[in-house]
Design an enzyme around this catalytic site. Structure first.
Site, PDB file in Angstrom:
ATOM      1  N   ASP A  17      10.588   4.171  -4.057  1.00  0.00           N
ATOM      2  CA  ASP A  17      10.004   2.886  -4.135  1.00  0.00           C
ATOM      3  C   ASP A  17      10.876   1.544  -4.311  1.00  0.00           C
ATOM      4  O   ASP A  17      11.917   1.612  -5.099  1.00  0.00           O
ATOM      5  CB  ASP A  17       9.113   2.929  -5.484  1.00  0.00           C
ATOM      6  CG  ASP A  17       8.144   1.759  -5.739  1.00  0.00           C
ATOM      7  OD1 ASP A  17       8.147   0.904  -4.723  1.00  0.00           O
ATOM      8  OD2 ASP A  17       7.155   1.870  -6.445  1.00  0.00           O
TER       9      ASP A  17
ATOM     10  N   HIS B  49       0.031   1.955   2.724  1.00  0.00           N
ATOM     11  CA  HIS B  49       0.275   0.887   1.683  1.00  0.00           C
ATOM     12  C   HIS B  49       1.364  -0.112   2.409  1.00  0.00           C
ATOM     13  O   HIS B  49       1.076  -1.286   2.018  1.00  0.00           O
ATOM     14  CB  HIS B  49       0.679   1.668   0.382  1.00  0.00           C
ATOM     15  CG  HIS B  49       1.075   0.910  -0.421  1.00  0.00           C
ATOM     16  ND1 HIS B  49       0.562   0.058  -1.459  1.00  0.00           N
ATOM     17  CD2 HIS B  49       2.613   0.585  -1.041  1.00  0.00           C
ATOM     18  CE1 HIS B  49       1.207  -0.698  -2.302  1.00  0.00           C
ATOM     19  NE2 HIS B  49       2.433  -0.313  -2.129  1.00  0.00           N
TER      20      HIS B  49
HETATM   21  C1  HEM Z   1       6.114  -0.688  -0.444  1.00  0.00           C
HETATM   22  C2  HEM Z   1       4.654   2.224  -4.147  1.00  0.00           C
HETATM   23  C3  HEM Z   1       1.571  -1.256  -5.889  1.00  0.00           C
HETATM   24  C4  HEM Z   1       3.650  -4.418  -2.487  1.00  0.00           C
HETATM   25  C5  HEM Z   1       5.891   0.535  -1.085  1.00  0.00           C
HETATM   26  C6  HEM Z   1       6.463   1.723  -1.011  1.00  0.00           C
HETATM   27  C7  HEM Z   1       6.197   2.544  -2.133  1.00  0.00           C
HETATM   28  C8  HEM Z   1       5.365   1.816  -3.148  1.00  0.00           C
HETATM   29  C9  HEM Z   1       6.348   3.972  -2.353  1.00  0.00           C
HETATM   30  C10 HEM Z   1       7.416   2.117   0.034  1.00  0.00           C
HETATM   31  C11 HEM Z   1       8.833   1.993  -0.049  1.00  0.00           C
HETATM   32  C12 HEM Z   1       9.229   0.457  -0.368  1.00  0.00           C
HETATM   33  O1  HEM Z   1       9.348  -0.147   0.666  1.00  0.00           O
HETATM   34  O2  HEM Z   1       9.329   0.005  -1.426  1.00  0.00           O
HETATM   35  C13 HEM Z   1       3.837   1.409  -5.085  1.00  0.00           C
HETATM   36  C14 HEM Z   1       3.302   2.058  -6.131  1.00  0.00           C
HETATM   37  C15 HEM Z   1       2.232   0.938  -6.677  1.00  0.00           C
HETATM   38  C16 HEM Z   1       2.681  -0.157  -5.699  1.00  0.00           C
HETATM   39  C17 HEM Z   1       3.572   3.477  -6.642  1.00  0.00           C
HETATM   40  C18 HEM Z   1       1.432   1.025  -7.700  1.00  0.00           C
HETATM   41  C19 HEM Z   1       0.666   1.900  -7.892  1.00  0.00           C
HETATM   42  C20 HEM Z   1       2.102  -2.265  -4.955  1.00  0.00           C
HETATM   43  C21 HEM Z   1       1.443  -3.606  -5.090  1.00  0.00           C
HETATM   44  C22 HEM Z   1       1.839  -4.629  -4.292  1.00  0.00           C
HETATM   45  C23 HEM Z   1       2.957  -3.887  -3.628  1.00  0.00           C
HETATM   46  C24 HEM Z   1       0.314  -3.968  -6.361  1.00  0.00           C
HETATM   47  C25 HEM Z   1       1.800  -6.045  -4.029  1.00  0.00           C
HETATM   48  C26 HEM Z   1       0.825  -6.640  -4.764  1.00  0.00           C
HETATM   49  C27 HEM Z   1       4.506  -3.419  -1.587  1.00  0.00           C
HETATM   50  C28 HEM Z   1       5.317  -4.147  -0.787  1.00  0.00           C
HETATM   51  C29 HEM Z   1       6.010  -3.220   0.094  1.00  0.00           C
HETATM   52  C30 HEM Z   1       5.555  -1.989  -0.577  1.00  0.00           C
HETATM   53  C31 HEM Z   1       5.441  -5.761  -0.374  1.00  0.00           C
HETATM   54  C32 HEM Z   1       6.975  -2.881   1.263  1.00  0.00           C
HETATM   55  C33 HEM Z   1       6.306  -3.184   2.409  1.00  0.00           C
HETATM   56  C34 HEM Z   1       7.122  -3.374   3.530  1.00  0.00           C
HETATM   57  O3  HEM Z   1       7.579  -2.328   4.215  1.00  0.00           O
HETATM   58  O4  HEM Z   1       7.385  -4.182   4.141  1.00  0.00           O
HETATM   59  N1  HEM Z   1       5.266   0.315  -2.344  1.00  0.00           N
HETATM   60  N2  HEM Z   1       3.464   0.285  -4.624  1.00  0.00           N
HETATM   61  N3  HEM Z   1       2.993  -2.365  -4.016  1.00  0.00           N
HETATM   62  N4  HEM Z   1       4.712  -2.313  -1.714  1.00  0.00           N
HETATM   63 FE1  HEM Z   1       3.919  -0.926  -3.049  1.00  0.00          FE
END
Ligand code: HEM
Length: 322
Positions: A156, A229
């Site tokens: 993440d 996501h």
């Molecule tokens: C990408 C987990 C909540 C925004 C990701 C990734 C994971 C992850 C594993 C892919 C790897 C990375 O690029 O970091 C989670 C978990 C969450 C959560 C476990 C809560 C349970 C959120 C929320 C937002 C968010 C609430 C925005 C309001 C993003 C963004 C990316 C991302 C902007 C990158 C997208 C890209 O590749 O450009 N998240 N996330 N995440 N997440 Fe989350």
């Protein structure tokens, strides 16, 4: 704030670009209505920098940092003359299946260090000095989990902006010159249903996240029937410009209580970017095709703050104390 060499900044306050750490505390408080409480809070915020040094200097390798974020209501009490353009309370979202609540919070302290004891010590002294002026609404101690994985087992933080892209994505610029260098901060405390997630086949988990689980490779899902996501959180404007945010999510939990969570924290130059991400996650794109991560993750809090730069914070609290 930009162009800073992280290695040379072992201890710091109000630095959004402080290094991602192995431990963090997320502390949200409200401030009592009395004028004396406001004066106390202003004094403590004015001394935040010194407190980071006081605790941080005891082990420079601990790289202690603290960012204070201020909610809209407290902002207006401290500094009624002007406020960052987009600052407003977290807007709750009601999707067809999942909802994001809005919860109270006047101040956020995002405390980061390589040492959990340093985060603890800083928080202890901070709360001691704030005393009865504040009420703790939420307190979460997060930890880095193996190779920066969340408790769902995925790495993440990979797509976070780096180098010059970091200030360009996370810090307010000329569009709101009076508040340039500050950052909008949104937090949400999520609890996971790990038992249900464990029953979900890995290929489906990967489809939901948009990356492979073991080696963290991005999955091209442009033609997939349902967006991942990662894709729901890819925000572009009409001209095709992409808008990133800086995330420093941390796992937390108590296995004995079956509590397994992710504390989401996002820093952004524009609040609308995070709001759009949340809309896409909860309402879906197209509407109905919501983020399936939410079938396994429930938000228990949702609060918005603005983290001013250190000089801005000093000016605000000095004016409030006059
Ligand atoms: C990408 C987990 C909540 C925004 C990701 C990734 C994971 C992850 C594993 C892919 C790897 C990375 O690029 O970091 C989670 C978990 C969450 C959560 C476990 C809560 C349970 C959120 C929320 C937002 C968010 C609430 C925005 C309001 C993003 C963004 C990316 C991302 C902007 C990158 C997208 C890209 O590749 O450009 N998240 N996330 N995440 N997440 Fe989350």
């Amino acid at each position: 704030m930009s162009g800073k060499n992280w290695d040379r900044v072992p201890i710091d306050a109000q630095s959004v670009d402080a290094p991602l750490s192995t431990a963090a505390v997320f502390l949200v408080v409200t401030v009592a209505r009395e004028q004396a409480a406001l004066a106390k809070v202003a004094a403590v915020l004015g001394g935040l920098d010194d407190l980071v040094k006081t605790v941080g200097f005891r082990d420079l390798g601990g790289r202690l940092s603290c960012i204070a974020g201020i909610g809209r209501d407290l902002w207006d009490r401290l500094h009624p003359d002007s406020r960052p353009k987009e600052l407003k309370p977290f807007a709750p979202i009601k999707g067809a299946v999942h909802a994001a609540p809005s919860t109270q919070g006047d101040l956020l302290f995002h405390i980061r260090s390589e040492r959990p004891d340093m985060c603890f010590e800083f928080e202890r002294i901070l709360l001691d000095s704030l005393g009865a002026a504040v009420t703790v609404i939420d307190e979460v101690s997060g930890f880095r989990y193996f190779d920066a994985r969340d408790l769902l087992g995925f790495v993440d933080g990979t797509a976070n902006p780096t180098g010059l892209d970091l200030p360009a994505s996370a810090l307010v610029g000329d569009e709101d010159a009076g508040f340039a260098g500050g950052s909008y901060v949104v937090v949400q405390k999520y609890l996971h249903d790990l038992a249900a997630w464990a029953k979900t086949p890995t290929h489906l988990q990967e489809e939901i996240i948009g990356r492979t689980k073991i080696d963290n490779i991005e999955i091209d899902d442009d033609d997939a029937p349902r967006k991942s996501h990662k894709s729901l959180n890819t925000i572009t404007d009409a001209d095709g410009n992409e808008y990133d945010i800086l995330r420093d999510n941390m796992p937390f939990g108590r296995p004995g209580k079956q509590e397994f969570g992710t504390y989401f924290i996002g820093y952004s130059r524009y609040l609308w970017v995070i709001e759009k991400m949340l809309q896409r996650m909860y309402i879906g794109d197209p509407p109905g095709a919501y983020d399936r991560l939410l079938d396994f993750s429930t938000p228990h809090t949702g609060t918005t703050f603005f983290a001013p730069t250190r000089p801005m914070l000093q000016a605000i609290v000095e004016a409030a104390q006059k």
